[in-house]
Design a protein around this motif. Structure first.
Motif, PDB file in Angstrom:
ATOM      1  N   MET A   1     -12.055   5.589  -7.101  1.00  0.00           N
ATOM      2  CA  MET A   1     -10.524   4.634  -6.603  1.00  0.00           C
ATOM      3  C   MET A   1      -9.973   6.111  -6.676  1.00  0.00           C
ATOM      4  O   MET A   1      -8.983   6.217  -6.236  1.00  0.00           O
ATOM      5  CB  MET A   1     -10.146   3.696  -7.912  1.00  0.00           C
ATOM      6  N   LEU A   4     -10.497   7.106  -2.930  1.00  0.00           N
ATOM      7  CA  LEU A   4      -9.151   5.709  -2.269  1.00  0.00           C
ATOM      8  C   LEU A   4      -8.259   5.688  -1.816  1.00  0.00           C
ATOM      9  O   LEU A   4      -7.208   6.103  -0.867  1.00  0.00           O
ATOM     10  CB  LEU A   4      -9.487   4.519  -2.508  1.00  0.00           C
ATOM     11  N   LEU A   5      -7.825   6.529  -3.257  1.00  0.00           N
ATOM     12  CA  LEU A   5      -6.092   6.194  -3.344  1.00  0.00           C
ATOM     13  C   LEU A   5      -5.845   7.877  -2.398  1.00  0.00           C
ATOM     14  O   LEU A   5      -4.588   7.422  -1.846  1.00  0.00           O
ATOM     15  CB  LEU A   5      -5.971   6.896  -5.100  1.00  0.00           C
ATOM     16  N   TYR A 110      -0.590   0.362  -2.392  1.00  0.00           N
ATOM     17  CA  TYR A 110      -1.878   0.643  -2.388  1.00  0.00           C
ATOM     18  C   TYR A 110      -2.524   1.032  -4.074  1.00  0.00           C
ATOM     19  O   TYR A 110      -3.845   0.795  -3.954  1.00  0.00           O
ATOM     20  CB  TYR A 110      -1.452   2.236  -2.493  1.00  0.00           C
ATOM     21  N   ALA A 114      -5.344  -1.152  -4.523  1.00  0.00           N
ATOM     22  CA  ALA A 114      -7.235  -0.222  -5.289  1.00  0.00           C
ATOM     23  C   ALA A 114      -7.722  -0.874  -6.149  1.00  0.00           C
ATOM     24  O   ALA A 114      -9.373  -0.831  -6.285  1.00  0.00           O
ATOM     25  CB  ALA A 114      -6.577   1.307  -5.480  1.00  0.00           C
ATOM     26  N   TRP A 117      -9.824  -3.324  -4.514  1.00  0.00           N
ATOM     27  CA  TRP A 117     -10.968  -3.091  -3.902  1.00  0.00           C
ATOM     28  C   TRP A 117     -12.303  -2.341  -5.017  1.00  0.00           C
ATOM     29  O   TRP A 117     -13.574  -3.502  -4.728  1.00  0.00           O
ATOM     30  CB  TRP A 117     -10.711  -1.231  -3.755  1.00  0.00           C
TER      31      TRP A 117
END
Length: 122
Positions: A1, A4-5, A110, A114, A117
């Protein structure tokens, strides 16, 4: 994660601070504003790239990026309406409060992306 961030942060920096055109920046207090739609689209395109790099499924990517486009469009519209109504300039604290609130709301978007996701993909 975390990856991704970080990728979403890099995307945000370019879409919000490097890739804005004069059309995207003018007349933003009008609701049906092509420049704002285009700006939100730049964010959406960047997020598509991020989710493809992360290996997210196509259907997930479509829905999360569509949601991001809608949310980004409305956050920017609300900030523009506030800024035009208050006539703040960069020398006033109100300008920076509006800019900070705008950026914080994008960051929360965001975090939500996340989280989605993690729930749906990871």
């Amino acid at each position: 994660m975390l990856i991704l961030l970080v990728l979403l942060q890099i995307k945000h920096m370019f879409a919000d601070f490097y890739l804005q055109t004069p059309r995207m920046l003018s007349g933003r207090d009008k609701y049906l504003h092509f420049g704002r739609a285009e700006h939100a689209g730049v964010h959406a395109l960047g997020s598509i790239i991020v989710f493809v790099l992360m290996g997210a499924p196509v259907l997930f990517t479509f829905w999360v990026v569509l949601a991001e486009w809608v949310v980004h469009f409305h956050i920017d519209w609300a900030k523009a309406c506030w800024s035009v109504r208050k006539k703040h300039s960069p020398t006033e604290a109100g300008f920076w409060r509006a800019a900070g609130t705008d950026q914080a709301l994008h960051q929360m978007t965001y975090l939500a992306m996340a989280w989605a996701w993690c729930l749906c993909v990871a």
